[in-house]
Design an enzyme around this catalytic site. Structure first.
Site, mmCIF file in Angstrom:
data_model
loop_
_atom_site.group_PDB
_atom_site.id
_atom_site.type_symbol
_atom_site.label_atom_id
_atom_site.label_comp_id
_atom_site.label_asym_id
_atom_site.label_seq_id
_atom_site.Cartn_x
_atom_site.Cartn_y
_atom_site.Cartn_z
ATOM 1 N N THR A 174 108.849 53.259 -12.214
ATOM 2 C CA THR A 174 108.469 52.467 -11.185
ATOM 3 C C THR A 174 106.727 53.213 -10.805
ATOM 4 O O THR A 174 106.678 54.323 -11.149
ATOM 5 C CB THR A 174 109.205 52.966 -10.445
ATOM 6 N N THR A 181 111.376 39.364 7.813
ATOM 7 C CA THR A 181 111.297 41.014 8.230
ATOM 8 C C THR A 181 109.821 41.648 7.669
ATOM 9 O O THR A 181 110.192 42.159 6.638
ATOM 10 C CB THR A 181 112.308 41.862 8.556
ATOM 11 N N SER A 219 109.806 58.913 -1.662
ATOM 12 C CA SER A 219 111.424 58.888 -1.424
ATOM 13 C C SER A 219 111.915 59.478 -2.859
ATOM 14 O O SER A 219 110.753 60.270 -3.680
ATOM 15 C CB SER A 219 111.914 57.857 -1.266
ATOM 16 N N LYS A 266 111.977 59.889 -9.992
ATOM 17 C CA LYS A 266 111.366 59.271 -11.575
ATOM 18 C C LYS A 266 110.315 59.697 -11.827
ATOM 19 O O LYS A 266 109.858 60.096 -13.465
ATOM 20 C CB LYS A 266 110.982 57.651 -11.013
ATOM 21 N N TYR A 323 114.109 58.712 -4.952
ATOM 22 C CA TYR A 323 114.140 58.684 -5.888
ATOM 23 C C TYR A 323 112.793 58.608 -6.311
ATOM 24 O O TYR A 323 112.821 58.420 -7.708
ATOM 25 C CB TYR A 323 114.452 56.482 -5.255
ATOM 26 N N HIS A 324 111.884 57.809 -5.926
ATOM 27 C CA HIS A 324 110.349 57.779 -6.878
ATOM 28 C C HIS A 324 110.087 59.317 -6.620
ATOM 29 O O HIS A 324 110.139 59.454 -8.576
ATOM 30 C CB HIS A 324 109.046 57.360 -5.989
#
Length: 391
Positions: free
Chosen positions: A141, A250, A176, A182, A178-179
């Site tokens: 990513t 938003t 995060s 990776k 998640y990141h």
């Protein structure tokens, strides 16, 4: 072999490659569907079960996709799948892919890192033991890089320090759990590549948008998933759905957050290019896989313009940013290598946005507006799990 082939990018890629004559197998444990059940979410589009999807594909195309249902964190299962299919390329989408999901609470942070990092290590060992010539194509990513105040290179950067020069992996600043998973994957892959002379390609993918590909449009039962909730939905897809149902778009914070984007059809093409151009043994190629970059405010403006041409009246509101991130920053990421290999991008022009909005309008009655607003705050990540559905 497509790991995570039932997911958003994986399903489109599996059909794309199958339709072009590649022998394809899908490996998936259906956990993405389980997340929806846990959290009370749903795809905007009514997706079929994976067994029916594969049957329908063979019915309409005449091409068979093999299916292995199981968890790549289970090495016994993964070993059996590798020995049965004998892949020459392994495309790895098989990870928990949401930053908000990883920041919900401790249990989901641990799951994300355990699932992603351990699964990737298992894949590396499976290739080493059962398919040593197999080319591993791993989806990373662009979020691994963060938002540095210098240009982002494609994977590596040449540095001169105290009179000496070396080419090193570009610094990672994941924002995060998640990141960061990776980032760990990339480091583990590079070590395995060098140590075991593996063939690997790391694709640092930008934000993917869109739902339709030529293959998914061959039959309504092949439709891809489209996430619009605040955990799995990307900003562009979420804005399109908000515009279609009359909910204000938003924008988080100031809206200056800038990222790379690419159409789902280009994701499929990039994977094909990577398959057709394997890395030599002992080398890890790194490509930045996106075609354009936009700020959140620019995305809202694009959706506003496209929506008005379809008779919609999109509005924009700024809401407190639930993420810990820079809302105004420099961003210039290089992304020429895939185009040098033949990628002809489908840019985010008017026709593509209108196609996305048309699909969204078709299924707008499926929208649950309670799921649109932000539901995960980075600074409030809890140690005890909780659900996100609003009842």
């Amino acid at each position: 072999m497509i790991l995570g082939g039932d997911g958003y990018c994986g399903w489109a890629t599996a059909l794309h490659l199958s339709n072009r004559g590649y022998e394809v197998a899908i490996v998936d444990n259906m956990c993405r569907r389980t997340f929806d059940d846990q959290l009370g979410f749903n795809s905007l589009t009514p997706i079929k079960g994976i067994h029916e999807r594969v049957r329908v594909w063979e019915e309409v195309s005449g091409k068979r996709i093999q299916l292995y249902v199981g968890d790549i964190c289970d090495y016994e299962f993964l070993s059996a799948a590798f020995q049965a299919f004998e892949p020459t390329a392994c495309v790895h989408f098989g990870e928990q892919r949401s930053a908000p999901y990883s920041m919900m609470d401790r249990s989901r942070a641990v799951f994300t890192q355990t699932n992603n990092v351990m699964g990737t290590i298992n894949v590396c060992y499976a290739i080493k033991e059962f398919a040593p010539e197999c080319h591993l194509i791993k989806l990373g990513t662009m979020g691994e890089y963060g938002t540095p105040n210098i240009d982002i290179e494609e994977g590596y950067i040449t540095i001169e320090h105290n009179g000496r020069t070396d080419t090193l992996p570009y610094p990672k600043q994941g924002n995060s759990f998640y990141h960061l998973s990776k980032c760990h994957d990339s480091a583990n892959m590079l070590m395995c590549t060098k140590t075991w002379k593996m063939r690997t390609t790391d694709l640092n993918q930008g934000v993917v948008y869109g739902v339709a590909t030529p293959e998914t449009m061959m039959d309504d039962r092949l439709v891809n998933r489209l996430d619009y909730d605040a955990v799995f939905g990307t900003a562009l897809n979420r804005f399109a759905i908000q515009a279609a149902v009359g909910h204000p778009m938003t924008v988080y914070g100031k809206g200056g957050q800038t990222r790379g984007f690419l159409n789902i059809t280009d994701t499929c093409k990039c994977i094909q290019i990577a398959c057709d151009n394997p890395a030599p043994p002992g080398e890890m190629k790194i490509y930045n896989q996106f075609t354009e970059q936009f700020s959140v405010n620019e995305l809202a403006a694009l959706i506003t313009e496209a929506g008005q041409k379809l008779g919609l009246d999109p509005q924009v509101i700024n809401v407190p940013n639930p993420r810990t991130e820079m809302e105004e920053h420099y961003y210039n990421a290089k992304h020429s290598k895939l185009q040098d290999l033949g990628l002809e991008p489908n840019l985010m022009k008017e026709s593509i946005l209108e196609s996305l909005l048309t699909t969204v309008v078709k299924y707008k009655d499926n929208v649950d507006q309670r799921l649109i607003l932000p539901g995960v705050n980075w600074t409030e990540s809890a140690s005890v799990g909780k659900t996100i559905a609003k009842v």
